[in-house]
Scaffold this active site. Structure first.
Site, mmCIF file in Angstrom:
data_model
loop_
_atom_site.group_PDB
_atom_site.id
_atom_site.type_symbol
_atom_site.label_atom_id
_atom_site.label_comp_id
_atom_site.label_asym_id
_atom_site.label_seq_id
_atom_site.Cartn_x
_atom_site.Cartn_y
_atom_site.Cartn_z
ATOM 1 N N THR A 75 -2.025 10.425 19.740
ATOM 2 C CA THR A 75 -1.633 11.579 18.915
ATOM 3 C C THR A 75 -1.904 11.291 17.445
ATOM 4 O O THR A 75 -2.429 12.129 16.714
ATOM 5 C CB THR A 75 -0.119 11.872 19.095
ATOM 6 O OG1 THR A 75 0.152 12.027 20.482
ATOM 7 C CG2 THR A 75 0.300 13.121 18.347
ATOM 8 N N ARG A 76 -1.565 10.092 17.027
ATOM 9 C CA ARG A 76 -1.757 9.726 15.613
ATOM 10 C C ARG A 76 -3.234 9.664 15.262
ATOM 11 O O ARG A 76 -3.659 10.140 14.213
ATOM 12 C CB ARG A 76 -1.097 8.375 15.330
ATOM 13 C CG ARG A 76 0.412 8.443 15.462
ATOM 14 C CD ARG A 76 1.020 7.075 15.281
ATOM 15 N NE ARG A 76 2.442 7.116 15.590
ATOM 16 C CZ ARG A 76 3.374 6.486 14.897
ATOM 17 N NH1 ARG A 76 3.048 5.751 13.873
ATOM 18 N NH2 ARG A 76 4.630 6.577 15.239
ATOM 19 N N ARG A 121 4.865 10.664 13.528
ATOM 20 C CA ARG A 121 5.353 10.053 14.757
ATOM 21 C C ARG A 121 4.424 10.424 15.888
ATOM 22 O O ARG A 121 3.424 11.089 15.704
ATOM 23 C CB ARG A 121 6.785 10.535 15.069
ATOM 24 C CG ARG A 121 7.850 9.717 14.409
ATOM 25 C CD ARG A 121 8.662 8.806 15.317
ATOM 26 N NE ARG A 121 8.083 8.302 16.544
ATOM 27 C CZ ARG A 121 8.704 8.299 17.697
ATOM 28 N NH1 ARG A 121 9.911 8.799 17.791
ATOM 29 N NH2 ARG A 121 8.134 7.781 18.766
ATOM 30 N N GLY A 122 4.796 10.037 17.073
ATOM 31 C CA GLY A 122 3.957 10.314 18.232
ATOM 32 C C GLY A 122 3.270 9.045 18.683
ATOM 33 O O GLY A 122 3.264 8.046 17.968
ATOM 34 N N ASN A 123 2.712 9.076 19.880
ATOM 35 C CA ASN A 123 2.038 7.883 20.371
ATOM 36 C C ASN A 123 0.700 7.685 19.662
ATOM 37 O O ASN A 123 0.260 8.538 18.888
ATOM 38 C CB ASN A 123 1.889 7.942 21.896
ATOM 39 C CG ASN A 123 1.092 9.151 22.342
ATOM 40 O OD1 ASN A 123 0.288 9.691 21.591
ATOM 41 N ND2 ASN A 123 1.328 9.586 23.573
ATOM 42 N N SER A 141 6.476 4.073 9.411
ATOM 43 C CA SER A 141 7.192 2.812 9.263
ATOM 44 C C SER A 141 7.437 2.478 7.793
ATOM 45 O O SER A 141 6.487 2.330 7.019
ATOM 46 C CB SER A 141 6.360 1.706 9.928
ATOM 47 O OG SER A 141 6.490 0.487 9.230
ATOM 48 N N LYS A 179 8.606 -6.199 19.239
ATOM 49 C CA LYS A 179 9.046 -5.645 17.952
ATOM 50 C C LYS A 179 10.001 -4.465 18.117
ATOM 51 O O LYS A 179 10.666 -4.081 17.165
ATOM 52 C CB LYS A 179 7.857 -5.284 17.068
ATOM 53 C CG LYS A 179 7.186 -3.977 17.362
ATOM 54 C CD LYS A 179 6.261 -3.648 16.206
ATOM 55 C CE LYS A 179 5.506 -2.367 16.489
ATOM 56 N NZ LYS A 179 4.541 -2.074 15.454
ATOM 57 N N ASP A 180 10.061 -3.891 19.312
ATOM 58 C CA ASP A 180 10.996 -2.792 19.559
ATOM 59 C C ASP A 180 12.363 -3.294 20.018
ATOM 60 O O ASP A 180 13.295 -2.506 20.200
ATOM 61 C CB ASP A 180 10.440 -1.849 20.633
ATOM 62 C CG ASP A 180 9.159 -1.173 20.186
ATOM 63 O OD1 ASP A 180 9.036 -0.908 18.979
ATOM 64 O OD2 ASP A 180 8.293 -0.910 21.042
ATOM 65 N N CYS A 210 13.949 -2.250 13.291
ATOM 66 C CA CYS A 210 12.492 -2.076 13.232
ATOM 67 C C CYS A 210 12.122 -1.068 12.159
ATOM 68 O O CYS A 210 10.962 -0.869 11.844
ATOM 69 C CB CYS A 210 11.939 -1.657 14.584
ATOM 70 S SG CYS A 210 12.528 -0.067 15.137
ATOM 71 N N THR A 241 1.823 7.103 8.378
ATOM 72 C CA THR A 241 2.624 6.069 9.037
ATOM 73 C C THR A 241 4.098 6.435 8.909
ATOM 74 O O THR A 241 4.510 6.977 7.889
ATOM 75 C CB THR A 241 2.415 4.660 8.460
ATOM 76 O OG1 THR A 241 3.363 3.773 9.081
ATOM 77 C CG2 THR A 241 2.624 4.605 6.959
ATOM 78 N N ARG A 256 8.166 -0.222 6.453
ATOM 79 C CA ARG A 256 7.473 -1.474 6.130
ATOM 80 C C ARG A 256 6.020 -1.216 5.749
ATOM 81 O O ARG A 256 5.510 -1.756 4.760
ATOM 82 C CB ARG A 256 7.534 -2.399 7.353
ATOM 83 C CG ARG A 256 6.728 -3.681 7.233
ATOM 84 C CD ARG A 256 6.733 -4.443 8.561
ATOM 85 N NE ARG A 256 6.123 -3.657 9.630
ATOM 86 C CZ ARG A 256 4.815 -3.564 9.851
ATOM 87 N NH1 ARG A 256 3.965 -4.233 9.080
ATOM 88 N NH2 ARG A 256 4.341 -2.817 10.835
ATOM 89 N N ARG A 257 5.349 -0.369 6.542
ATOM 90 C CA ARG A 257 3.952 -0.056 6.234
ATOM 91 C C ARG A 257 3.845 0.809 4.982
ATOM 92 O O ARG A 257 2.935 0.612 4.164
ATOM 93 C CB ARG A 257 3.282 0.634 7.431
ATOM 94 C CG ARG A 257 3.064 -0.312 8.607
ATOM 95 C CD ARG A 257 2.565 0.426 9.849
ATOM 96 N NE ARG A 257 2.328 -0.480 10.972
ATOM 97 C CZ ARG A 257 2.463 -0.133 12.253
ATOM 98 N NH1 ARG A 257 2.846 1.089 12.576
ATOM 99 N NH2 ARG A 257 2.219 -1.012 13.202
HETATM 100 N N1 LIG Z 1 6.764 1.214 17.145
HETATM 101 C C1 LIG Z 1 6.089 1.509 18.379
HETATM 102 C C2 LIG Z 1 5.246 0.371 18.821
HETATM 103 N N2 LIG Z 1 5.786 -0.660 19.492
HETATM 104 C C3 LIG Z 1 4.779 -1.571 19.731
HETATM 105 C C4 LIG Z 1 3.602 -1.080 19.199
HETATM 106 C C5 LIG Z 1 2.294 -1.737 19.225
HETATM 107 C C6 LIG Z 1 2.167 -3.022 19.988
HETATM 108 C C7 LIG Z 1 2.860 -4.192 19.348
HETATM 109 O O1 LIG Z 1 3.041 -4.254 18.133
HETATM 110 O O2 LIG Z 1 3.220 -5.116 20.083
HETATM 111 C C8 LIG Z 1 3.881 0.177 18.637
HETATM 112 C C9 LIG Z 1 2.920 1.085 17.980
HETATM 113 C C10 LIG Z 1 2.479 0.676 16.589
HETATM 114 O O3 LIG Z 1 3.269 0.118 15.823
HETATM 115 O O4 LIG Z 1 1.327 0.956 16.228
#
Ligand SMILES: NCc1[nH]cc(CCC(=O)O)c1CC(=O)O
Length: 289
Positions: free
Chosen positions: A136-137, A131-133, A111, A67-68, A224, A109, A113-114
């Site tokens: 962190t979230r 944001r953040g990994n 995103s 998705k990235d 994305c 979130t 989309r979300r």
């Molecule tokens: N945008 C970052 C990202 N890229 C892939 C994932 C999760 C794993 C995936 O969807 O394959 C995430 C984090 C998320 O959206 O929670």
């Protein structure tokens, strides 16, 4: 998450081919930037540095979250494999399910989309851009800054944090990002030996599903960070695809489905995107509050 999923691919490849695989960690712009993904441009921020290393010959192949990956092709690079997909759905992380969150609860979130789909489900929520990994979230929920966050189920599983999940969204409620839960193995186009080697990990059903999903995104010209949700799956040799384009404020949503033979994945995606556009999808995507 990136290291865990790459290690999984390395192990699978060693098991299937007998070749040893050495992991090379690469930090990307998306990993270090604190800006919202929607602001730093979105497409390619987790990908570009890895592609540079591929083209420079510093690594043989790269593992991305599909998705990235931008939908447009990268010159000199091929998508050698899409391994069997993980759970593609989004998950609500926090103490309660969506319906049980208090009025006005703060849900994090970054995103669009979300955001759009959350607002359509629960217009009273306060959606907070973050944001953040993933750790962190999740920490923002534990420390009380937020009531809940929405994250990809696949990512949570890979980092061993499914314990944080209160509810997994059915695609009827929230359609995932195109390609969510799937990995992408890329290598240089001038390495047919590697294309063939990596091909042992390719899963044709996943390939058909994500091809249909990503074609929708491509035709809608979204990255994305676009408010585009899709979900495709194969049942009895028929590929079923659903896609949505939602207004950022959740006020309107266009949602449509199509199906056909998996070999026609791209055409199914293209036709569905055209139907979404005919219903005014481009107008919805352009709107921001
Ligand atoms: N945008 C970052 C990202 N890229 C892939 C994932 C999760 C794993 C995936 O969807 O394959 C995430 C984090 C998320 O959206 O929670």
């Amino acid at each position: 998450m990136a290291m865990t999923q790459s290690q999984g691919v390395a192990d699978a490849l060693t098991q299937r081919t007998g070749h040893a695989v050495e992991l090379v960690g690469v930090t990307t712009h998306g990993d270090v930037s604190k800006a919202l993904l929607a602001q730093i441009g979105g497409t390619g921020v987790f990908v570009n540095e890895l592609r540079d290393k591929l083209l420079a010959g510093e690594v043989d192949f790269a593992v991305h979250s599909l998705k990235d990956l931008p939908t447009y092709p990268a010159p000199g690079i091929v998508l050698a494999a899409t391994p069997a997909r993980d759970d593609p759905r989004d998950a609500l992380c926090g103490p309660a399910k969506l319906a049980d969150l208090p009025h006005g609860a703060r849900v994090g979130t970054g995103s669009p989309r979300r955001v759009a789909q959350l607002r359509a489900l629960r217009p009273d929520l306060e959606v907070v851009p973050i944001r953040g990994n993933a750790p962190t979230r999740l920490g923002k929920v534990t420390d009380g800054e937020l009531d809940a966050v929405v994250l990809a189920h696949a990512g949570l599983r890979r980092i061993g944090r499914l314990d944080a999940v209160a509810e997994v969204f059915d695609p009827d409620q929230m359609l995932p990002a195109p390609g969510q839960g799937s990995l992408a193995l890329e290598c240089r186009a001038d390495r047919p030996d590697l294309v063939e080697l990596l091909g042992v990990l390719d899963d044709p059903m996943t390939r058909a599903s994500v091809t249909a999903e990503r074609t929708v995104l491509n035709v809608l010209e979204g990255g994305c960070s676009a408010p585009v949700g899709t979900y495709a799956a194969e049942v009895d040799e028929t590929l079923h695809l659903t896609a949505t384009v939602a207004a950022y404020d959740g006020s309107r949503q266009i949602r449509m489905s199509a199906s056909g033979h998996p070999d026609m994945a791209e055409q199914i995606g293209r036709e569905l995107a055209d139907r979404l556009l005919a219903q005014g999808a481009d107008q919805l995507m352009g709107e921001r509050d």
